[in-house]
Design an enzyme around this catalytic site. Sequence first.
Site, PDB file in Angstrom:
ATOM      1  CB  SER A 156      -0.889   0.007   1.243  1.00  0.00           C
ATOM      2  OG  SER A 156      -1.522   1.258   1.416  1.00  0.00           O
ATOM      3  CE1 TYR A 181      -4.730  -1.251   4.535  1.00  0.00           C
ATOM      4  CE2 TYR A 181      -3.604   0.825   4.128  1.00  0.00           C
ATOM      5  CZ  TYR A 181      -4.164  -0.350   3.655  1.00  0.00           C
ATOM      6  OH  TYR A 181      -4.132  -0.630   2.316  1.00  0.00           O
TER       7      TYR A 181
END
Length: 324
Positions: A156, A181
Amino acid sequence: MVSPRTSRWNVRLPDLAGSRALVTGASDGVGVEIARGLAGAGADVVLPVRTRAKGERAIAGIRAELPRASIDLVDLDLADLGSVRRCAEALHTDGRAIDLVVLNAGMIALGQRQRSTSVDGLELHFQTNHLGHFALVAAILPLLSRGRARVTAQSSLAAAHLGIHWDDLQLERGYSAFKAYGASKVALSLFALELGRRSDAAGWGITTNLSHPGIAITNIGPAALRDSRRVGVRIARRAMEAGVGGTPAEASLTAQFAVASPDAAPGTLYGPGGFMHLQGPPRPQPIYRRVSDVAAAERIWAISEQIAGVRFPAVVARGDQGSS
């Protein structure tokens, strides 16, 4: 609204007939588009899913376009290590070597201020995005080795800006969903590249690389981002509102390319080649500093083995290679 199946770009995949592909998180969103692409190239695809009904809808959607697609379901909840073990047992019972793997499943609880834990008592992002994948790969390593598997981990953009909090790995202090995250994606990326290095050292025959999807325009994206105040999240929200992002079909191309293209190299990060790497066709990109840290990769590997209660085969320490 733009159709999730719309794409301004495409990738050319080789004939994958006879290969077995496993894609986690493929019951909707970017994951189902990765599965669709691999099935369209002829791979026999297995979808480990948490919710069977969603998995069956995903298969029906793929077969509406590809009637001869070979796709199977297996139950998997990455936030439950017992479920991970049962999934691995089912794959071993099936007995087929696995040739292609995309570790795509992930979650982000943006807007949720309270820390959530898994059934195993672990921070939910850490287990779902990283540790469950780590335990699954450990359990099916013989199938991956037999298939000389190519393994792609879905990283990501958050991994470029956030890191692992080594003194508070489970984020029991100062929790935020975005921080959790990002840390989980760094951990997964470190693991994937370390898996490739250990495979090279031990002769497992497995090669690994990374992909990231940029920003995907999905139904849940704007809702999930709506209430967050973090700068990075505000930028992502504004980018989507301005139309700077990809459809799920477009966002899936980097993982498809990374795992299956003969032009994709081990140890490389592939992401969208357009503006700020938010959208565009797959292109190699510099690996994020935190993700290229070999010492950190060895550290998260050892911690993950301990927490998950799994063991990979021992590999000779790098400093001892070539010694008598």
